[in-house]
Design a protein around this motif. Structure first.
Motif, PDB file in Angstrom:
ATOM      1  N   LEU A   1      23.099   9.893  22.259  1.00  0.00           N
ATOM      2  CA  LEU A   1      23.762  11.196  22.324  1.00  0.00           C
ATOM      3  C   LEU A   1      22.780  12.257  21.846  1.00  0.00           C
ATOM      4  O   LEU A   1      22.241  12.174  20.749  1.00  0.00           O
ATOM      5  N   LYS A   2      22.566  13.260  22.702  1.00  0.00           N
ATOM      6  CA  LYS A   2      21.528  14.250  22.386  1.00  0.00           C
ATOM      7  C   LYS A   2      22.130  15.627  22.176  1.00  0.00           C
ATOM      8  O   LYS A   2      21.759  16.591  22.838  1.00  0.00           O
ATOM      9  N   GLY A   3      23.107  15.694  21.287  1.00  0.00           N
ATOM     10  CA  GLY A   3      23.692  17.000  21.003  1.00  0.00           C
ATOM     11  C   GLY A   3      24.845  17.318  21.922  1.00  0.00           C
ATOM     12  O   GLY A   3      24.698  18.052  22.898  1.00  0.00           O
TER      13      GLY A   3
ATOM     14  N   GLU B   1      17.736   7.410  21.939  1.00  0.00           N
ATOM     15  CA  GLU B   1      18.739   8.406  21.585  1.00  0.00           C
ATOM     16  C   GLU B   1      19.836   8.395  22.650  1.00  0.00           C
ATOM     17  O   GLU B   1      19.587   8.685  23.820  1.00  0.00           O
TER      18      GLU B   1
ATOM     19  N   HIS C   1      24.650  13.871  17.495  1.00  0.00           N
ATOM     20  CA  HIS C   1      23.470  13.081  17.849  1.00  0.00           C
ATOM     21  C   HIS C   1      23.684  11.653  17.397  1.00  0.00           C
ATOM     22  O   HIS C   1      24.242  11.407  16.332  1.00  0.00           O
ATOM     23  N   LYS C   2      23.225  10.719  18.215  1.00  0.00           N
ATOM     24  CA  LYS C   2      23.314   9.306  17.821  1.00  0.00           C
ATOM     25  C   LYS C   2      22.213   8.504  18.494  1.00  0.00           C
ATOM     26  O   LYS C   2      22.031   8.597  19.707  1.00  0.00           O
ATOM     27  N   SER C   3      21.466   7.757  17.677  1.00  0.00           N
ATOM     28  CA  SER C   3      20.433   6.872  18.219  1.00  0.00           C
ATOM     29  C   SER C   3      20.730   5.435  17.846  1.00  0.00           C
ATOM     30  O   SER C   3      21.257   5.159  16.772  1.00  0.00           O
TER      31      SER C   3
ATOM     32  N   ASP D   1      22.696  10.669  30.590  1.00  0.00           N
ATOM     33  CA  ASP D   1      21.579  10.559  29.645  1.00  0.00           C
ATOM     34  C   ASP D   1      21.841  11.256  28.314  1.00  0.00           C
ATOM     35  O   ASP D   1      20.956  11.933  27.781  1.00  0.00           O
ATOM     36  N   GLY D   2      23.036  11.102  27.793  1.00  0.00           N
ATOM     37  CA  GLY D   2      23.314  11.596  26.450  1.00  0.00           C
ATOM     38  C   GLY D   2      23.604  13.079  26.332  1.00  0.00           C
ATOM     39  O   GLY D   2      23.688  13.593  25.223  1.00  0.00           O
ATOM     40  N   VAL D   3      23.744  13.771  27.449  1.00  0.00           N
ATOM     41  CA  VAL D   3      24.136  15.181  27.378  1.00  0.00           C
ATOM     42  C   VAL D   3      25.296  15.441  28.350  1.00  0.00           C
ATOM     43  O   VAL D   3      25.518  14.672  29.281  1.00  0.00           O
TER      44      VAL D   3
ATOM     45  N   ASP E   1      24.500  10.309  13.760  1.00  0.00           N
ATOM     46  CA  ASP E   1      23.356  10.693  12.927  1.00  0.00           C
ATOM     47  C   ASP E   1      23.458  12.157  12.501  1.00  0.00           C
ATOM     48  O   ASP E   1      22.841  12.584  11.534  1.00  0.00           O
TER      49      ASP E   1
ATOM     50  N   ASN F   1      27.431  19.361  18.384  1.00  0.00           N
ATOM     51  CA  ASN F   1      26.068  18.875  18.189  1.00  0.00           C
ATOM     52  C   ASN F   1      25.990  17.434  17.683  1.00  0.00           C
ATOM     53  O   ASN F   1      25.278  17.139  16.731  1.00  0.00           O
TER      54      ASN F   1
END
Lengths: 245, 224
Positions: A19-21, A17, A10-12, A216-218, A56, A8
């Motif tokens: 990285l979305k998990g 954002e 996350h990074k913005s 897209d971060g996933v 994050d 999980n």
């Protein structure tokens, strides 16, 4: 038990954002290739795992220990880094050090290994990457491919449990790319655990034990290369593979 | 004006002027330069590492020193330090003032040079397991020093000439000594030209040393 497990993340950056998990598991001896378009977050993922960026949120399980990525202590970060190696896209060799010093510095300075022993170890790994005849040169006197092979030797010298490669051949022409990939293939054959962020589909297909596709971060899809490339399940993956054919 | 007597005066005064140059001017400049360079590295590192509070103190120090004339700083130290119970000889006082003054300017030079080292050098240092101070010592400072070297040497050349201001706090250095000789002979201009030539001589030697220094520091294999 897995050598490395991230949960999980996350990074913005500002409002975006990146990285979305992300969840990822790496077993000992795995070679994990991370594919994806520019901006998909794959480099950020690697940098977060080695604390070059501060995540994050997220958890890291490494060598049997559990860490929270947010609020992890400096001592823990340094302990983890002592067991990892990192190879940068633009090599990042120490510009004021010779090839030999680049490799020994992590041993003599950070680990207080005696100079003679460090030198021996350095010659070992430099021979492995085919750079044993250039030990007294400075990085600026080497080609990009040679610099990257020294960077790999530098990462190897400290006997890490895993090496992260951040687009190691993106700055190189096809011929130099081939010489660097050759070294990486050799490491994989020797059982080195690696996570490789790459655009080299051929390498991902032939060398990796697991392929991860990000967008897209996933993580859109992951699997063994023979399934991933032959029979991709997701439409996004098929589209990506069509574009890279 | 340039008669035989003047020529004799110039010849007889030359060793006396040179003596004070070598005995006072050069040691004053050299000491203050070495100490100010050490000070500037500390101040630059505090700012580079963005140490809270200490960083603001450094900015304040640089603001004060760069915003006031060196001559005024010398005077304030000369009359002010004894009030604080600090009595020392004028030479030591001059070394302290020049160190603090030059330290503020060089700190900015060194900070800029440190910031010019690519961020990847620091990251690569972390990734091979080094801690912050080890990376500073082995990687960042050596590379920054090479960049800062010409500017620091510039400062040294400036300082050799600025030491003449120490005469205002009773340090008998090369210029003061020249004034004394000129006062005894009432023959000012030739002696002032003579001392100017000695300053020029010192700075010419330093320029040569700078060139040699740059060559020997050069480029980690870029051009040799």
């Amino acid at each position: 038990m897995a050598l490395l497990e991230v949960k999980n993340i996350h990074k913005s950056f500002g409002a975006g954002e990146v990285l979305k998990g992300i969840d990822l598991t790496v077993e000992k001896g795995d070679v994990v290739s991370i594919l994806g378009a520019s901006g998909s977050g794959k480099t950020t993922l690697l940098r977060c795992i080695n604390f070059l960026e501060k995540a994050d949120e997220g958890q890291l399980l490494f060598n049997g220990k559990d860490y929270h990525l947010l609020g992890i202590s400096k001592a823990d970060i340094s302990a983890i880094r002592r067991n990892t190696g990192f190879v940068f896209q633009n090599y990042c060799l120490f510009a004021n050090k010779t090839v030999l010093q680049n490799v020994t510095l992590g041993l003599t300075s950070a680990r207080h290994v005696p100079a003679a022993e460090a030198r021996e170890k350095a010659m070992d790994v430099l021979t492995k990457v085919g750079m044993q005849d250039h030990v007294d040169k400075y990085p600026s006197q080497l080609s990009g491919g040679q610099q990257q092979r020294v960077a790999i030797a530098r990462a190897l010298a400290t006997d890490p449990s895993i090496i992260y490669f951040d687009e190691p051949t993106s700055a190189l022409d096809p011929q130099l790319t081939a010489e660097v990939l050759e070294v990486m293939r050799k490491l994989a054959d020797e059982g080195m655990t690696m996570i490789v962020v790459t655009h080299e589909i051929g390498f991902a297909r032939e060398v990796s034990s697991k392929v991860v596709f990000m967008a897209d971060g996933v993580i859109v899809e992951e699997g063994k290369p023979e399934e991933f490339f032959v029979n991709p399940k997701e439409e996004k993956t098929r589209e990506f593979l069509r574009l890279t054919e | 004006m340039f008669n035989e007597a003047t020529l004799e005066l110039l010849i007889s005064s030359f060793p006396k002027i040179l003596e004070y140059g070598l005995k006072v001017t050069i040691p004053l400049a050299a000491l203050a330069f070495v100490l100010s360079t050490v000070l500037s590295v500390f101040v630059a590192m505090i700012q580079y590492a963005q140490v809270p509070v200490a960083r603001q103190i450094c900015r304040f120090y640089i603001w004060i020193i760069r915003g006031t004339p060196l001559l005024v700083q010398l005077m304030v130290a000369f009359y002010g330090l004894p009030l604080l119970g600090i009595h020392s000889n004028p030479f030591v006082m001059a070394v302290i003032v020049f160190t603090i003054n030059e330290g503020a300017y060089s700190a900015e030079t060194v900070r800029a040079a440190m910031e010019a080292v690519p961020a990847g050098q620091l990251e690569a240092g972390y990734c091979v397991g080094m801690n912050y101070m080890q990376i500073m010592w082995h990687i960042i400072l050596p590379q920054a020093f090479r960049t800062a070297f010409p500017s620091l040497f510039n400062a040294l050349i400036s300082m050799v000439k600025d030491t003449s201001l120490a005469s205002s706090i009773t340090v008998v250095e090369m210029f003061t000594r020249t004034k004394q000789i000129a006062g005894q002979s009432y023959n000012y201009l030739p002696l002032y030209i003579e001392v100017a030539i000695v300053y020029l001589l010192f700075c010419t030697v330093l320029t040569y040393v700078q060139k040699r220094g740059e060559l020997s520091l050069a480029s980690y294999g870029v051009r040799k």
